[in-house]
Design a protein around this motif. Structure first.
Motif, PDB file in Angstrom:
ATOM      1  N   GLY A 276     -14.065   5.999 -13.211  1.00  0.00           N
ATOM      2  CA  GLY A 276     -13.773   4.582 -13.013  1.00  0.00           C
ATOM      3  C   GLY A 276     -13.267   4.372 -11.603  1.00  0.00           C
ATOM      4  N   TYR A 277     -12.319   3.457 -11.466  1.00  0.00           N
ATOM      5  CA  TYR A 277     -11.757   3.171 -10.156  1.00  0.00           C
ATOM      6  C   TYR A 277     -10.238   3.119 -10.235  1.00  0.00           C
ATOM      7  CZ  TYR A 277     -16.367   2.309  -8.295  1.00  0.00           C
ATOM      8  OH  TYR A 277     -17.667   2.475  -7.892  1.00  0.00           O
ATOM      9  N   LEU A 278      -9.621   3.673  -9.208  1.00  0.00           N
ATOM     10  CA  LEU A 278      -8.168   3.628  -9.080  1.00  0.00           C
ATOM     11  C   LEU A 278      -7.805   2.385  -8.281  1.00  0.00           C
ATOM     12  CD1 LEU A 278      -5.589   5.624  -9.543  1.00  0.00           C
ATOM     13  CD2 LEU A 278      -5.718   5.831  -7.050  1.00  0.00           C
ATOM     14  N   LEU A 279      -6.903   1.583  -8.827  1.00  0.00           N
ATOM     15  CA  LEU A 279      -6.430   0.399  -8.118  1.00  0.00           C
ATOM     16  C   LEU A 279      -5.228   0.803  -7.284  1.00  0.00           C
ATOM     17  CD1 LEU A 279      -7.293  -2.575  -7.958  1.00  0.00           C
ATOM     18  CD2 LEU A 279      -5.489  -3.103  -9.602  1.00  0.00           C
ATOM     19  N   SER A 280      -5.417   0.840  -5.969  1.00  0.00           N
ATOM     20  CA  SER A 280      -4.405   1.336  -5.047  1.00  0.00           C
ATOM     21  C   SER A 280      -3.541   0.198  -4.510  1.00  0.00           C
ATOM     22  CB  SER A 280      -5.085   2.059  -3.868  1.00  0.00           C
ATOM     23  OG  SER A 280      -4.156   2.336  -2.845  1.00  0.00           O
ATOM     24  N   PRO A 281      -2.238   0.430  -4.323  1.00  0.00           N
ATOM     25  CA  PRO A 281      -1.386  -0.597  -3.724  1.00  0.00           C
ATOM     26  C   PRO A 281      -1.562  -0.719  -2.218  1.00  0.00           C
ATOM     27  CG  PRO A 281      -0.098   1.376  -4.111  1.00  0.00           C
ATOM     28  CD  PRO A 281      -1.467   1.639  -4.691  1.00  0.00           C
ATOM     29  N   GLN A 282      -2.371   0.170  -1.615  1.00  0.00           N
ATOM     30  CA  GLN A 282      -2.475   0.227  -0.163  1.00  0.00           C
ATOM     31  C   GLN A 282      -3.898  -0.063   0.318  1.00  0.00           C
ATOM     32  OE1 GLN A 282       1.338   0.727  -0.015  1.00  0.00           O
ATOM     33  NE2 GLN A 282       0.264   0.927   1.926  1.00  0.00           N
ATOM     34  N   TYR A 283      -3.981  -0.409   1.615  1.00  0.00           N
ATOM     35  CA  TYR A 283      -5.260  -0.447   2.313  1.00  0.00           C
ATOM     36  C   TYR A 283      -5.066   0.211   3.671  1.00  0.00           C
ATOM     37  CZ  TYR A 283      -8.816  -1.869   5.576  1.00  0.00           C
ATOM     38  OH  TYR A 283      -9.781  -1.815   6.558  1.00  0.00           O
ATOM     39  N   PHE A 292       3.477   8.210  -4.524  1.00  0.00           N
ATOM     40  CA  PHE A 292       4.685   7.816  -5.243  1.00  0.00           C
ATOM     41  C   PHE A 292       4.338   7.202  -6.589  1.00  0.00           C
ATOM     42  CE2 PHE A 292       7.220   3.948  -6.129  1.00  0.00           C
ATOM     43  CZ  PHE A 292       8.434   4.527  -6.480  1.00  0.00           C
ATOM     44  N   GLU A 293       3.361   6.306  -6.609  1.00  0.00           N
ATOM     45  CA  GLU A 293       2.992   5.654  -7.872  1.00  0.00           C
ATOM     46  C   GLU A 293       2.427   6.655  -8.868  1.00  0.00           C
ATOM     47  OE1 GLU A 293       2.268   0.955  -7.095  1.00  0.00           O
ATOM     48  OE2 GLU A 293       0.562   2.167  -7.727  1.00  0.00           O
ATOM     49  N   VAL A 294       1.517   7.512  -8.416  1.00  0.00           N
ATOM     50  CA  VAL A 294       0.874   8.459  -9.330  1.00  0.00           C
ATOM     51  C   VAL A 294       1.894   9.446  -9.894  1.00  0.00           C
ATOM     52  CG1 VAL A 294      -0.839  10.300  -9.553  1.00  0.00           C
ATOM     53  CG2 VAL A 294      -1.379   8.252  -8.225  1.00  0.00           C
ATOM     54  N   LEU A 295       2.731  10.017  -9.026  1.00  0.00           N
ATOM     55  CA  LEU A 295       3.648  11.071  -9.452  1.00  0.00           C
ATOM     56  C   LEU A 295       4.778  10.556 -10.326  1.00  0.00           C
ATOM     57  CD1 LEU A 295       3.857  13.216  -6.198  1.00  0.00           C
ATOM     58  CD2 LEU A 295       3.045  14.000  -8.433  1.00  0.00           C
ATOM     59  N   THR A 296       5.296   9.358 -10.038  1.00  0.00           N
ATOM     60  CA  THR A 296       6.469   8.863 -10.766  1.00  0.00           C
ATOM     61  C   THR A 296       6.122   7.871 -11.860  1.00  0.00           C
ATOM     62  OG1 THR A 296       6.864   6.988  -9.272  1.00  0.00           O
ATOM     63  CG2 THR A 296       7.845   9.117  -8.662  1.00  0.00           C
ATOM     64  N   GLY A 297       4.943   7.264 -11.795  1.00  0.00           N
ATOM     65  CA  GLY A 297       4.618   6.213 -12.751  1.00  0.00           C
ATOM     66  C   GLY A 297       5.279   4.894 -12.403  1.00  0.00           C
ATOM     67  N   ASN A 298       5.985   4.844 -11.278  1.00  0.00           N
ATOM     68  CA  ASN A 298       6.615   3.603 -10.838  1.00  0.00           C
ATOM     69  C   ASN A 298       5.635   2.769 -10.026  1.00  0.00           C
ATOM     70  OD1 ASN A 298       9.097   4.334 -12.003  1.00  0.00           O
ATOM     71  ND2 ASN A 298       9.704   5.470 -10.181  1.00  0.00           N
ATOM     72  N   SER A 299       5.995   1.493  -9.830  1.00  0.00           N
ATOM     73  CA  SER A 299       5.072   0.568  -9.164  1.00  0.00           C
ATOM     74  C   SER A 299       5.652   0.033  -7.869  1.00  0.00           C
ATOM     75  CB  SER A 299       4.750  -0.607 -10.088  1.00  0.00           C
ATOM     76  OG  SER A 299       3.941  -1.562  -9.428  1.00  0.00           O
ATOM     77  N   MET A 300       4.814  -0.015  -6.829  1.00  0.00           N
ATOM     78  CA  MET A 300       5.201  -0.626  -5.565  1.00  0.00           C
ATOM     79  C   MET A 300       5.390  -2.137  -5.717  1.00  0.00           C
ATOM     80  SD  MET A 300       5.539   1.700  -3.257  1.00  0.00           S
ATOM     81  CE  MET A 300       5.717   0.547  -1.899  1.00  0.00           C
ATOM     82  N   SER A 301       4.894  -2.715  -6.803  1.00  0.00           N
ATOM     83  CA  SER A 301       5.011  -4.152  -7.022  1.00  0.00           C
ATOM     84  C   SER A 301       6.458  -4.597  -7.140  1.00  0.00           C
ATOM     85  CB  SER A 301       4.256  -4.556  -8.295  1.00  0.00           C
ATOM     86  OG  SER A 301       2.899  -4.203  -8.214  1.00  0.00           O
ATOM     87  N   ASP A 466      -6.946   7.697  -1.913  1.00  0.00           N
ATOM     88  CA  ASP A 466      -5.657   7.017  -1.900  1.00  0.00           C
ATOM     89  C   ASP A 466      -5.782   5.541  -1.528  1.00  0.00           C
ATOM     90  OD1 ASP A 466      -6.441   7.696   0.646  1.00  0.00           O
ATOM     91  OD2 ASP A 466      -4.471   8.331   1.336  1.00  0.00           O
ATOM     92  N   HIS A 467      -6.725   5.215  -0.665  1.00  0.00           N
ATOM     93  CA  HIS A 467      -6.921   3.828  -0.232  1.00  0.00           C
ATOM     94  C   HIS A 467      -8.249   3.734   0.486  1.00  0.00           C
ATOM     95  CE1 HIS A 467      -5.975   5.315   3.768  1.00  0.00           C
ATOM     96  NE2 HIS A 467      -4.813   5.775   3.313  1.00  0.00           N
ATOM     97  N   LEU A 468      -8.738   2.539   0.696  1.00  0.00           N
ATOM     98  CA  LEU A 468      -9.955   2.362   1.471  1.00  0.00           C
ATOM     99  C   LEU A 468      -9.695   2.714   2.933  1.00  0.00           C
ATOM    100  CD1 LEU A 468     -10.788   0.729  -1.118  1.00  0.00           C
ATOM    101  CD2 LEU A 468     -12.151  -0.705   0.420  1.00  0.00           C
ATOM    102  N   PRO A 469     -10.709   3.199   3.638  1.00  0.00           N
ATOM    103  CA  PRO A 469     -10.527   3.540   5.054  1.00  0.00           C
ATOM    104  C   PRO A 469     -10.462   2.288   5.917  1.00  0.00           C
ATOM    105  CG  PRO A 469     -12.820   3.801   4.431  1.00  0.00           C
ATOM    106  CD  PRO A 469     -12.088   3.490   3.161  1.00  0.00           C
ATOM    107  N   MET A 470      -9.786   2.397   7.042  1.00  0.00           N
ATOM    108  CA  MET A 470      -9.755   1.316   8.016  1.00  0.00           C
ATOM    109  C   MET A 470     -10.983   1.459   8.914  1.00  0.00           C
ATOM    110  SD  MET A 470      -7.071   0.450  11.015  1.00  0.00           S
ATOM    111  CE  MET A 470      -8.033   1.421  12.163  1.00  0.00           C
TER     112      MET A 470
END
Length: 640
Positions: A276-283, A292-301, A466-470
């Protein structure tokens, strides 16, 4: 002292916005906000003057500080869509290391402009009559300025009234818009208070006790998860591979390639029920936040926009997948093909419960491709660590080879060619260089699959970006290829936001595993998803993650994906209680009094760092590295 702050604010906004028209439009339509920016700039100048005593020198220092702020913010927005934050000051080594890779005409022009203004202000020493203010007055002016900056930084009651009267609207969840609306100086100052995460209004021991009861009830009534089929009761190796800037360039609909750049990923997407697809908090950057999100289960939100938990918040043990697997008899290891100080991983991994961390300093005679250690070398190290370790392993791997920028053809002649009618020559070159690196990442995954497919050790690999490339400034490649409609991220549709934050996610195992359909999974929910796939009992915080993921599998600060795949800008009110539970538990574990451990999973939630953390890479590891370096230096240049 009045004129320079006015000119400084105009100049800063012009440097950061990159458009004289946009700058003047903001000033003409936001007089109170412009005035507040001038007042704050005046306070900075007055504070420096109170210390230095020379107006020209103080003006030069203030111009240098403000000019650097504007240049850094401009470059950050162009690269990753985020402005300059107070906590970015902590990124000393990281900033200098990445800054060497970022050059361009726009940055050079701005640096020259700021330098010219500084020289001009200094020359005014011979034009402006010298004014001497009594020392007592200088001290009073300095103390007043310091208090004013402090009051706005913490948003004191009086400052709050002034801000409300001026019509300031602080948009914490969208910092680019926050800076665009309020101005660089004001937005930066208001973010000072966000360096400290505020306690949620609903957080207290009673609320956490209720959450613990709900978690226990959820675990009790949850349907039995079909366990993975393992021979001889062996525990499987669990290998997470977070591939730097990994994304699928074939998703650019207006572009074709001379060959499939990601044959392994595309095969697994067709074969496996766990793709599927991973929804990343970053770009474009901020790898450690996804980690941080993957390892801890916490959210940057639930953290201030643009914050970096590894740098700002993790200074004590925090329960994670690493500590959980360590409790299950696993050897937990982090592997990263870059230096261990980056994002403070050396210390953070210890607090997350890893037994060891193999950074680039511990790699022996590594293969370099482009600027960094190759993804193939990382795959070889993963295979080797599993083979030589008797216990089952939990490995969290972070690659580095395909880190941006992609302006130079760093891989030599790219074998995969891209064709697109709307692509400029520059965009085509950027895309082909990136695609070559993504192809190597895909090949490294196949190397690990080939190694473990006939192994008698059950092994599961979770591979994602981890995120889309710039891909160029202002989202150049994405815009030219028609992937997004505009380079202004504030004008993206919800579907465009989702596309720009979705990276491929695939899993593979050499044993039978139940298939689960998860088209979209937030990085913070991935750990719970993997534990379910393995049929392992989830600890308290990951149980809560799993419950919320059933309702909204995708959760970002500005996007929610519900169970039916529908997109919304924010979560529905019906889920507010569950989201409040999630936020409260995250605060409790990171900043609070750890009330949750009094009611459930005490040993896991209070587990300290491993006493023998990184013992295997002590003196012996350093000696091995020195010996390897000597061997490397002895090689002919062609071999290196």
């Amino acid at each position: 002292m009045i004129g320079l702050p006015i000119l400084s604010v105009v100049g800063m906004e012009f440097l950061e916005r990159g458009s004289w028209h946009e700058t003047m439009h903001w000033i003409s339509t936001n007089h109170p906000l412009f005035l507040l920016n001038v007042v704050l700039t005046f306070c900075l100048l007055a504070l420096i003057y109170a210390i230095v005593g020379s107006l020209a020198i103080s003006g030069s220092i203030a111009t240098l500080i403000l000019g650097l702020m504007a240049i850094i913010s401009y470059m950050k927005v162009k690269m990753i869509g985020e402005p300059f934050f107070p906590w970015d000051i902590l990124l000393n080594k990281e900033s200098m290391d990445i800054a060497t890779l970022v050059t361009g005409k726009a940055a050079l022009i701005r640096i020259i402009a700021v330098a010219a203004v500084i020289i001009l202000v200094l020359l005014l020493r011979w034009v402006i009559p010298r004014v001497t203010i009594p020392i007592i007055a200088r001290i009073g002016l300095g103390l007043f300025s310091l208090y004013a900056l402090y009051a706005f930084g913490i948003k004191s009651p009086l400052a709050g009234k002034i801000l409300d009267h001026a019509g300031v609207n602080e948009i914490v969840w969208d910092q680019q818009q926050n800076y665009a609306n309020n101005g660089l100086t004001l937005a930066f100052t208001l973010n000072v208070k966000n360096s400290i995460v505020q306690k949620p209004d609903t957080y207290n021991e009673t609320a956490i006790a209720s959450v613990a009861t709900n978690i226990q009830a959820t675990a009790a009534k949850a349907p039995e998860v079909k366990s993975a089929k393992l021979s001889a009761g062996k525990k499987p190796n669990v290998i997470f591979v977070m591939s730097e800037a990994f994304w699928d360039p074939t998703l650019l609909t207006n572009v074709t390639y001379s060959e499939d750049p990601l044959p392994t990923i595309h095969r697994l997407q067709k074969e496996a029920g766990n793709a599927g697809y991973l929804l990343s908090p970053q770009y474009g950057g901020g790898t450690s936040n996804v980690e941080f999100e993957v390892l801890t289960g916490n959210s940057m939100s639930f953290l201030p926009g643009g914050s970096i938990p590894y740098q700002q918040y993790i200074s004590k043990p925090l329960p994670s997948l690493a500590s959980y697997f360590a409790n299950q008899g696993y050897k937990s290891m982090g592997i990263h093909s870059y230096e261990g100080w980056f994002w403070d991983r050396n210390t953070v991994y210890k607090e997350l419960g890893f037994q060891s961390f193999k950074s680039s300093e511990k790699f022996v005679n590594p293969e370099i491709k482009g600027y960094f250690i190759s993804d193939a070398e990382v795959a070889r190290n993963v295979n080797s660590e599993v083979d030589k370790t008797e216990d089952p392993m939990f490995i969290y791997t972070v690659t580095m080879q395909n880190h941006g920028p992609y302006d130079d053809p760093r891989y030599g002649e790219n074998t995969i060619k891209a064709t697109g009618s709307g692509l400029s020559a520059q965009a085509k070159s950027i895309l082909e260089t990136y695609t070559q690196g993504a192809h190597d990442a895909d090949a490294s995954l196949q190397m690990m699959i080939d190694h473990f497919k006939d192994s008698d050790e059950p092994t599961m690999i979770i591979f994602y970006g981890d995120h889309l490339p710039m891909l160029g400034m202002d989202y150049q490649v994405y815009k030219e290829a028609g992937f997004i409609s505009t380079s202004n991220a504030n004008q993206w549709s919800l579907d465009e936001i989702k596309k720009m934050h979705s990276t491929p996610l695939v899993t593979w195992s050499n044993f039978d595993m139940p298939k689960q359909e998860n088209p979209v999974t937030s990085a913070s929910f991935l750990g719970a998803h993997v534990l379910d796939m393995l049929g392992m009992e989830k600890p308290a915080n990951f149980t809560l993650d799993g419950e919320l993921a059933q309702q909204i599998p995708g959760l970002l600060s500005n996007l929610v994906v519900d169970a039916d795949g529908q997109l919304q800008a924010k979560a529905p009110e019906s889920l507010a209680p569950l989201i409040n539970d999630y936020r409260n538990v995250q605060y409790d574990l990171m900043f609070g009094k750890q009330f949750l451990a009094n009611y459930i999973d005490h040993d896991y939630l209070t587990k300290g760092s491993q006493p023998d953390y990184n013992a295997e890479f002590g003196a012996t590891g350093i000696a091995a590295k020195s010996e390897a370096q000597g061997s490397e230096d002895a090689k002919p240049a062609s071999a290196q």
